[in-house]
Motif scaffolding. Structure first.
Motif, PDB file in Angstrom:
ATOM      1  N   LYS A  11       0.670  -1.152   0.094  1.00  0.00           N
ATOM      2  CA  LYS A  11       0.040  -0.071  -0.065  1.00  0.00           C
ATOM      3  C   LYS A  11       0.854   1.044   0.126  1.00  0.00           C
ATOM      4  N   LYS A  12       2.202   1.148   0.537  1.00  0.00           N
ATOM      5  CA  LYS A  12       2.864   2.372   0.652  1.00  0.00           C
ATOM      6  C   LYS A  12       3.807   2.835  -0.485  1.00  0.00           C
ATOM      7  N   LYS A  13       3.780   1.630  -1.161  1.00  0.00           N
ATOM      8  CA  LYS A  13       4.689   1.629  -2.454  1.00  0.00           C
ATOM      9  C   LYS A  13       4.064   1.133  -3.848  1.00  0.00           C
ATOM     10  N   GLU A  14       3.444   2.252  -4.480  1.00  0.00           N
ATOM     11  CA  GLU A  14       2.889   1.799  -5.704  1.00  0.00           C
ATOM     12  C   GLU A  14       3.726   1.027  -6.658  1.00  0.00           C
ATOM     13  N   GLY A  15       3.217  -0.163  -7.074  1.00  0.00           N
ATOM     14  CA  GLY A  15       3.672  -1.044  -7.913  1.00  0.00           C
ATOM     15  C   GLY A  15       4.531  -2.114  -7.152  1.00  0.00           C
ATOM     16  N   ILE A  26       2.486 -12.876   7.044  1.00  0.00           N
ATOM     17  CA  ILE A  26       3.361 -11.791   6.913  1.00  0.00           C
ATOM     18  C   ILE A  26       4.084 -11.226   8.033  1.00  0.00           C
ATOM     19  N   ASP A  27       3.752 -11.733   9.121  1.00  0.00           N
ATOM     20  CA  ASP A  27       4.084 -11.421  10.474  1.00  0.00           C
ATOM     21  C   ASP A  27       5.818 -12.007  10.507  1.00  0.00           C
ATOM     22  N   GLU A  28       6.054 -12.933   9.759  1.00  0.00           N
ATOM     23  CA  GLU A  28       7.548 -13.449   9.578  1.00  0.00           C
ATOM     24  C   GLU A  28       8.532 -12.666   8.709  1.00  0.00           C
ATOM     25  N   LEU A  29       7.775 -11.560   7.977  1.00  0.00           N
ATOM     26  CA  LEU A  29       8.696 -10.658   7.180  1.00  0.00           C
ATOM     27  C   LEU A  29       9.613  -9.652   8.072  1.00  0.00           C
ATOM     28  N   PRO A  30      10.650  -9.327   7.884  1.00  0.00           N
ATOM     29  CA  PRO A  30      11.580  -8.202   8.351  1.00  0.00           C
ATOM     30  C   PRO A  30      10.840  -7.235   8.611  1.00  0.00           C
ATOM     31  N   GLN A  31      11.016  -6.699   9.858  1.00  0.00           N
ATOM     32  CA  GLN A  31      10.269  -5.479  10.235  1.00  0.00           C
ATOM     33  C   GLN A  31      10.543  -4.125   9.587  1.00  0.00           C
ATOM     34  N   ALA A  32      11.751  -4.283   9.160  1.00  0.00           N
ATOM     35  CA  ALA A  32      12.195  -2.972   8.335  1.00  0.00           C
ATOM     36  C   ALA A  32      11.496  -2.965   6.735  1.00  0.00           C
ATOM     37  N   LEU A  33      11.272  -4.140   6.377  1.00  0.00           N
ATOM     38  CA  LEU A  33      10.515  -4.394   5.018  1.00  0.00           C
ATOM     39  C   LEU A  33       9.241  -3.952   5.300  1.00  0.00           C
ATOM     40  N   LEU A  34       8.641  -4.326   6.402  1.00  0.00           N
ATOM     41  CA  LEU A  34       7.112  -4.043   6.669  1.00  0.00           C
ATOM     42  C   LEU A  34       7.018  -2.585   6.780  1.00  0.00           C
ATOM     43  N   GLU A  35       7.764  -1.729   7.422  1.00  0.00           N
ATOM     44  CA  GLU A  35       7.889  -0.342   7.601  1.00  0.00           C
ATOM     45  C   GLU A  35       7.882   0.466   6.110  1.00  0.00           C
ATOM     46  N   GLN A  36       8.744  -0.036   5.305  1.00  0.00           N
ATOM     47  CA  GLN A  36       8.828   0.102   3.852  1.00  0.00           C
ATOM     48  C   GLN A  36       7.745   0.089   3.006  1.00  0.00           C
ATOM     49  N   THR A  37       7.114  -1.053   3.207  1.00  0.00           N
ATOM     50  CA  THR A  37       6.086  -1.286   2.319  1.00  0.00           C
ATOM     51  C   THR A  37       4.573  -0.705   2.779  1.00  0.00           C
ATOM     52  N   GLY A  38       4.598  -0.626   4.179  1.00  0.00           N
ATOM     53  CA  GLY A  38       3.192  -0.395   4.631  1.00  0.00           C
ATOM     54  C   GLY A  38       2.296  -1.535   4.646  1.00  0.00           C
ATOM     55  N   LYS A  39       0.948  -1.301   4.830  1.00  0.00           N
ATOM     56  CA  LYS A  39       0.042  -2.550   4.794  1.00  0.00           C
ATOM     57  C   LYS A  39       0.035  -3.012   3.567  1.00  0.00           C
ATOM     58  N   LEU A  40      -0.036  -4.551   3.845  1.00  0.00           N
ATOM     59  CA  LEU A  40       0.010  -5.549   2.770  1.00  0.00           C
ATOM     60  C   LEU A  40      -1.314  -6.183   2.530  1.00  0.00           C
ATOM     61  N   PRO A  79      11.341   5.071 -12.915  1.00  0.00           N
ATOM     62  CA  PRO A  79      10.480   5.882 -13.578  1.00  0.00           C
ATOM     63  C   PRO A  79      11.142   6.302 -15.013  1.00  0.00           C
ATOM     64  N   GLU A  80      12.371   6.021 -15.142  1.00  0.00           N
ATOM     65  CA  GLU A  80      12.987   6.378 -16.482  1.00  0.00           C
ATOM     66  C   GLU A  80      12.514   5.435 -17.704  1.00  0.00           C
ATOM     67  N   SER A  81      12.075   4.320 -17.193  1.00  0.00           N
ATOM     68  CA  SER A  81      11.770   3.119 -18.286  1.00  0.00           C
ATOM     69  C   SER A  81      10.437   3.660 -18.781  1.00  0.00           C
ATOM     70  N   TYR A  82       9.446   4.385 -18.127  1.00  0.00           N
ATOM     71  CA  TYR A  82       8.112   4.865 -18.642  1.00  0.00           C
ATOM     72  C   TYR A  82       8.556   5.809 -19.593  1.00  0.00           C
ATOM     73  N   MET A  83       9.473   6.690 -19.508  1.00  0.00           N
ATOM     74  CA  MET A  83       9.850   7.835 -20.485  1.00  0.00           C
ATOM     75  C   MET A  83      10.394   7.426 -21.399  1.00  0.00           C
ATOM     76  N   GLN A  84      11.240   6.444 -21.519  1.00  0.00           N
ATOM     77  CA  GLN A  84      11.526   5.690 -22.783  1.00  0.00           C
ATOM     78  C   GLN A  84      10.579   5.223 -23.737  1.00  0.00           C
ATOM     79  N   GLN A  85       9.242   4.870 -23.301  1.00  0.00           N
ATOM     80  CA  GLN A  85       8.369   4.500 -23.989  1.00  0.00           C
ATOM     81  C   GLN A  85       7.650   5.521 -24.791  1.00  0.00           C
ATOM     82  N   ILE A  86       7.908   6.731 -24.425  1.00  0.00           N
ATOM     83  CA  ILE A  86       7.194   7.781 -25.140  1.00  0.00           C
ATOM     84  C   ILE A  86       8.146   8.373 -26.302  1.00  0.00           C
TER      85      ILE A  86
END
Length: 96
Positions: A11-15, A26-40, A79-86
């Motif tokens: 939820k915190k990191k689009e895509g 999910i509780d077995e995932l590293p805490q640092a990863l859960l903080e980075q990704t937000g709610k799953l 993000p650069e890969s999106y621009m290469q498609q234009i």
């Protein structure tokens, strides 16, 4: 090797998605990863096989990561890969 996986949308990191072996928590995932990704949020469950084609991940790397780390984190394309498609002429058009 075949493996049933649950794929969670970050939820915190689009895509971004996290692959977990079916039955893993999910509780077995590293805490640092859960903080980075937000709610799953569960996006889907699927059977992975070496022959399976994934849109944005190499299935061999996913399976290897599931065995070694217990999860696989799929990040969105840079993000650069999106621009290469234009086409360049679309970027330089002047307003009428």
């Amino acid at each position: 090797m075949k493996k049933i996986v649950d794929i969670y949308r970050c939820k915190k990191k689009e895509g971004a998605y996290i692959y977990l072996a079916k039955g893993s928590s999910i509780d077995e995932l590293p805490q640092a990863l859960l903080e980075q990704t937000g709610k799953l949020e569960l996006a889907m469950t699927m059977l992975l096989t070496p022959e399976k084609k994934l849109a944005r991940a190499d299935v061999a790397k996913v399976l290897e990561s599931l065995d070694s780390q217990g999860f696989y984190l799929q990040m969105p394309p840079a993000p650069e890969s999106y621009m290469q498609q234009i086409a360049n002429d679309k970027l330089t058009q002047k307003p009428i």
